[in-house]
Design an enzyme around this catalytic site. Structure first.
Site, PDB file in Angstrom:
ATOM      1  N   GLU A 165       4.266   3.915   5.905  1.00  0.00           N
ATOM      2  CA  GLU A 165       3.015   3.144   5.735  1.00  0.00           C
ATOM      3  C   GLU A 165       1.957   3.989   5.045  1.00  0.00           C
ATOM      4  OE1 GLU A 165       1.421   0.598   5.614  1.00  0.00           O
ATOM      5  OE2 GLU A 165       1.718  -0.808   7.247  1.00  0.00           O
ATOM      6  N   ASP A 166       1.032   3.313   4.373  1.00  0.00           N
ATOM      7  CA  ASP A 166      -0.073   4.059   3.764  1.00  0.00           C
ATOM      8  C   ASP A 166      -1.136   4.418   4.803  1.00  0.00           C
ATOM      9  OD1 ASP A 166      -0.670   1.365   4.029  1.00  0.00           O
ATOM     10  OD2 ASP A 166      -1.953   1.279   2.272  1.00  0.00           O
ATOM     11  N   ASP A 216      -4.642   1.659  10.926  1.00  0.00           N
ATOM     12  CA  ASP A 216      -6.041   1.363  11.210  1.00  0.00           C
ATOM     13  C   ASP A 216      -6.112   0.927  12.686  1.00  0.00           C
ATOM     14  OD1 ASP A 216      -8.632   0.381  11.182  1.00  0.00           O
ATOM     15  OD2 ASP A 216      -8.473  -0.553   9.240  1.00  0.00           O
ATOM     16  N   ARG A 252      -5.183   0.590  -6.915  1.00  0.00           N
ATOM     17  CA  ARG A 252      -3.947   1.134  -6.331  1.00  0.00           C
ATOM     18  C   ARG A 252      -3.382   2.266  -7.191  1.00  0.00           C
ATOM     19  NH1 ARG A 252      -2.121  -2.161  -2.014  1.00  0.00           N
ATOM     20  NH2 ARG A 252      -2.430  -4.388  -2.302  1.00  0.00           N
ATOM     21  N   PHE A 278     -14.087   3.610   3.502  1.00  0.00           N
ATOM     22  CA  PHE A 278     -13.356   2.655   2.672  1.00  0.00           C
ATOM     23  C   PHE A 278     -12.618   3.423   1.582  1.00  0.00           C
ATOM     24  CE2 PHE A 278     -13.387  -2.048   1.966  1.00  0.00           C
ATOM     25  CZ  PHE A 278     -12.252  -2.014   1.157  1.00  0.00           C
ATOM     26  N   VAL A 279     -11.338   3.654   1.805  1.00  0.00           N
ATOM     27  CA  VAL A 279     -10.580   4.475   0.863  1.00  0.00           C
ATOM     28  C   VAL A 279      -9.693   3.632  -0.052  1.00  0.00           C
ATOM     29  CG1 VAL A 279     -10.566   6.675   2.095  1.00  0.00           C
ATOM     30  CG2 VAL A 279      -8.929   4.910   2.748  1.00  0.00           C
ATOM     31  N   GLY A 328       0.781  -1.241   0.000  1.00  0.00           N
ATOM     32  CA  GLY A 328       0.000   0.000   0.000  1.00  0.00           C
ATOM     33  C   GLY A 328       0.809   1.285   0.000  1.00  0.00           C
ATOM     34  N   ASP A 350      -5.745  -0.349  -1.922  1.00  0.00           N
ATOM     35  CA  ASP A 350      -6.537  -1.232  -2.787  1.00  0.00           C
ATOM     36  C   ASP A 350      -7.831  -1.694  -2.146  1.00  0.00           C
ATOM     37  OD1 ASP A 350      -5.338  -2.994  -0.813  1.00  0.00           O
ATOM     38  OD2 ASP A 350      -5.927  -4.645  -2.119  1.00  0.00           O
TER      39      ASP A 350
END
Ligand code: PRP
Length: 179
Positions: free
Chosen positions: A98-99, A102, A164, A151-152, A43, A158
């Protein structure tokens, strides 16, 4: 905009400006050192590529691929390393890229792992932070955007390995992941 997206959450221009701003702040922290910048696959790839282009300090690059799942479908509660680093991080400054954070499981475990391997310092740089979802005690040192629990996709993120390559962060239509 992609037809599967409900709306654009963060535009290309907003990403460009904020990523540059964060990289400038990171430059300030590492004057005189050569950190190892570690991209967590997959990600983070687009954020990683844009971020490092604004770093003006000497760096080394490395990558790691991890998963929170064991062989079965249920979470093992343990971090599984799919691809480990090529570098020895002992005595080195590490920047983890990191992307998204969470629950915090991935970064809490990675930070611990790097500390156990003797890294001199571990700094966390994230593109997105879902603060309200946090279950593990971990905080980004540098974060580009706080977001709600949506939900991105796009800019590396992805859904089922799709989207992506979108150049912006979009919110995926509910019907795409609920069918
Ligand atoms: C995503 C993301 C983080 C992790 C965040 O990875 O890239 O690594 O989940 O969640 P956490 O804070 O609850 O641990 P994913 O497993 O979707 O892999 P990918 O980066 O290859 O898409």
């Amino acid at each position: 905009m992609h037809q599967d997206c409900e709306r654009v959450l963060i535009t290309e221009e907003e990403l460009r400006r904020r990523v540059e701003e964060i990289a400038r702040a990171v430059n300030g922290r590492y004057q005189g050192g050569t950190p190892i910048v570690v991209g967590i696959l997959k990600g983070s790839i687009i954020f990683f590529a844009d971020f490092i282009r604004h770093l003006e300090i000497p760096i080394r690059l490395d990558f790691m691929s991890v998963s929170s799942y064991g062989e079965g479908a249920a979470s093992s509660g343990k971090l599984r390393i799919r691809k480990d680093l090529d570098s020895d991080v002992s005595g080195r400054d590490v920047i983890l890229v990191e992307d998204i954070i969470d629950s915090g499981f991935t970064l809490a475990n990675l930070k611990k792992l790097f500390e156990e391997r003797g890294a001199r310092s571990v700094c966390i740089v994230t593109l997105l932070n879902k603060k309200d979802r946090r279950e593990y005690d971990v905080f980004p040192d540098f974060n580009c955007f706080d977001i709600e629990n949506e939900f991105v996709v796009g800019y590396g993120l992805d859904y089922d390995e799709r989207y992506r390559n979108l150049p912006y962060i979009g919110i995926l239509k509910r019907e795409i992941y609920e069918t």
